[in-house]
Write an enzyme that holds these catalytic residues in place. Structure first.
Site, PDB file in Angstrom:
ATOM      1  N   LYS A  22       5.212   3.998 -14.827  1.00 19.05           N
ATOM      2  CA  LYS A  22       5.366   2.790 -15.654  1.00 19.05           C
ATOM      3  C   LYS A  22       6.061   1.581 -15.012  1.00 19.05           C
ATOM      4  CE  LYS A  22       4.313   4.625 -20.150  1.00 19.05           C
ATOM      5  NZ  LYS A  22       4.261   6.062 -20.396  1.00 19.05           N
ATOM      6  N   PHE A  62       5.211  14.437 -24.000  1.00 12.78           N
ATOM      7  CA  PHE A  62       4.020  13.677 -23.602  1.00 12.78           C
ATOM      8  C   PHE A  62       4.004  13.565 -22.081  1.00 12.78           C
ATOM      9  CE2 PHE A  62       1.455  10.071 -22.446  1.00 12.78           C
ATOM     10  CZ  PHE A  62       0.336  10.233 -23.240  1.00 12.78           C
ATOM     11  N   ASP A  91       9.977  14.635 -15.962  1.00 14.06           N
ATOM     12  CA  ASP A  91       9.002  13.560 -16.121  1.00 14.06           C
ATOM     13  C   ASP A  91       9.786  12.315 -16.530  1.00 14.06           C
ATOM     14  OD1 ASP A  91       7.200  11.698 -17.048  1.00 14.06           O
ATOM     15  OD2 ASP A  91       5.947  13.135 -18.145  1.00 14.06           O
TER      16      ASP A  91
HETATM   17  C1  LIG Z   1       3.250   7.115 -20.291  1.00 11.82           C
HETATM   18  C2  LIG Z   1       3.698   8.446 -19.898  1.00 11.82           C
HETATM   19  C3  LIG Z   1       2.898   9.289 -19.111  1.00 11.82           C
HETATM   20  C4  LIG Z   1       1.474   8.919 -18.731  1.00 11.82           C
HETATM   21  O1  LIG Z   1       1.442   7.803 -17.904  1.00 11.82           O
HETATM   22  P1  LIG Z   1       0.026   7.055 -17.634  1.00 11.82           P
HETATM   23  O2  LIG Z   1       0.389   6.016 -16.630  1.00 11.82           O
HETATM   24  O3  LIG Z   1      -0.424   6.482 -18.941  1.00 11.82           O
HETATM   25  O4  LIG Z   1      -0.901   8.068 -17.107  1.00 11.82           O
HETATM   26  C5  LIG Z   1       3.415  10.500 -18.708  1.00 11.82           C
HETATM   27  N1  LIG Z   1       4.665  10.880 -19.055  1.00 11.82           N
HETATM   28  C6  LIG Z   1       5.456  10.097 -19.808  1.00 11.82           C
HETATM   29  C7  LIG Z   1       6.841  10.558 -20.135  1.00 11.82           C
HETATM   30  C8  LIG Z   1       5.004   8.871 -20.267  1.00 11.82           C
HETATM   31  O5  LIG Z   1       5.791   8.105 -21.042  1.00 11.82           O
END
Ligand SMILES: *Cc1c(COP(=O)(O)O)cnc(C)c1O
Length: 421
Positions: free
Chosen positions: A269, A155, A240
């Site tokens: 986050k 994701f 990520d």
């Molecule tokens: C939540 C998340 C995203 C997206 O972040 P947003 O602030 O909602 O755009 C991308 N990568 C990972 C691993 C995430 O958990």
């Protein structure tokens, strides 16, 4: 002052006598239905707890999806925000501001990277990483470079590029045509990577522990293999760490626990403690591919958010803080294994630090979430069969014990319900 009072009166009217009924009507009739919202209206939070409009208290094992890492309304974050609110809210990135520059200094040091680009969310941080990887590799190895490999169950966000990077069809359905330039790796194995890579590949992007895709830790050996493979093939390795970063796994970044260094790492986050911020960090060499005009953000590195993020860094990196996250993480992980042994239908317990997934034999995660909420505990799902726990990093040993007991009851209740159905 007058305007503040008007807004307060409006809010009080909305939350009125019928305990929030008007809020439900306004939400359901006027907000686009992108969220399967639960029937719970929250009004305040403190530490690891939040309160609903009726005054009931909930133990928060979601942290707003790994965002409020220091819990709700941390007094030091309030003080930091307040101080900045009284001096400068926003200008633009055409001028210097001290909070952003100081945050860049501290954040790159904590993250063991050289330079940072600031934006406002995880998806934006990944967009910047994708653009940077392409710009760097095209200049270094030729214009044909540009394809990025990502992994099944990943994701990476909801913008069109990060949605395409997200190798899960359920998020992509109905949004074509999707941008090109992404290929999916079907397993965490060298063979699967070799099968997906081509002469056009410029980077490999991966979450060290997949979050939304089911709390799936990737084996450090495989990440080390990826590092070596990228070096051999002239590819960039992008981590990520939007969900795993800022202390969640018991280290500032997840990769600090296994020592495989990426070329680019993204965060968001928990970095702003609850305010929106994203960060794309890179080595000096790679970062040099961005020149003035190559990328930008109106709000990125906003002084209020940057000032709060600085405070988050100070707190998380203070002596003993991450050690305590690791201890509490072990308590939670061990406790979940005990729960798994005593309730039916748990097939796996996975995680690190304060990021855990409990996989069920059936796609019942949503029902466990509901049963937990009825008992005063907020938890998340990660896919249909996995319950995800992301408590704030300041969680106490007693609060973890409480959550474990409630979760055990909830899983039992769902299992009993399923038997009777
Ligand atoms: C939540 C998340 C995203 C997206 O972040 P947003 O602030 O909602 O755009 C991308 N990568 C990972 C691993 C995430 O958990």
């Amino acid at each position: 002052m007058a305007e503040v009072q008007v807004a307060q009166v409006l809010l009080q009217e909305l939350q009125g006598d019928e305990k929030g009924a008007d809020v439900v009507v306004a939400d359901q009739s006027k907000v686009m239905h992108t969220y399967a919202r639960q029937d719970l209206q929250l009004t305040r939070g403190s530490g690891a707890h939040v309160w609903d409009v009726q005054g009931s208290r909930y133990l928060d094992f979601t942290s707003g999806i790994a965002v409020c890492g220091l819990g709700h309304c941390h007094p030091r974050l309030i003080a930091a925000a307040e101080e900045q609110l009284h001096s400068l809210w926003h200008m633009s990135n055409l001028y210097l501001t001290a909070p952003q520059a100081l945050l860049a200094e501290r954040l790159t040091e904590a993250s063991q990277m050289d330079r940072v680009f600031f934006c406002n969310s995880g998806a934006e941080a990944n967009e910047a990483a994708i653009k940077l990887a392409r710009k760097y590799t095209k200049a270094a190895f030729g214009a044909h470079k540009g394809e990025i490999l990502t992994f099944h169950h990943s994701f990476h966000g909801r913008t069109l590029a990060t949605l395409t990077a997200t190798a899960q069809p359920k998020y992509q359905e109905g949004f074509g045509p999707l941008p090109g330039g992404f290929r999916y790796v079907e397993a965490f194995t060298p063979e699967a990577v070799r099968e997906a890579v081509s002469a056009r590949t410029c980077a490999i992007m991966i979450e060290p522990i997949q979050g939304e895709g089911g709390v799936r830790p990737v084996a450090p050996d495989f990440l080390q293999w990826l590092r070596d493979f990228c070096d051999e093939m002239g590819l960039l390795l992008i981590f990520d760490e939007v969900q795993t970063g800022a202390g969640r796994t018991g280290e500032w970044l997840a990769w600090h626990s296994f020592g495989v260094k990426p070329d680019i790492v993204t965060m968001a986050k928990a970095l702003g403690g609850g305010l929106p911020i994203g960060a794309t960090l890179a080595s000096e060499e790679v970062a040099a591919a961005f020149s003035p005009g190559a990328h930008g953000s109106t709000f990125g590195g906003n002084p209020v958010v940057a000032r709060v993020a600085l405070e988050v860094l100070e707190i998380v990196r203070a002596p003993g803080f991450l050690e305590n996250v690791r201890r509490r993480g072990q308590q939670l992980g061990n406790g979940l294994c005990t729960v798994a042994a005593t309730v039916p239908d748990v097939v796996d317990v996975r995680g690190q630090g304060l990021m855990w997934g409990v996989q069920l034999a059936r796609p019942d995660a949503g029902r466990v979430v509901d049963e937990c909420r009825k008992r005063g505990l907020l938890v998340l799902t990660a896919g249909a069969d996995t319950v995800r726990l992301l408590p704030p990093l300041i969680i106490s040993a007693a609060e973890i014990d409480t959550a474990l007991a409630l979760l055990g009851e909830a899983i039992k209740a769902v299992a009993t319900g399923a038997q009777n159905a």
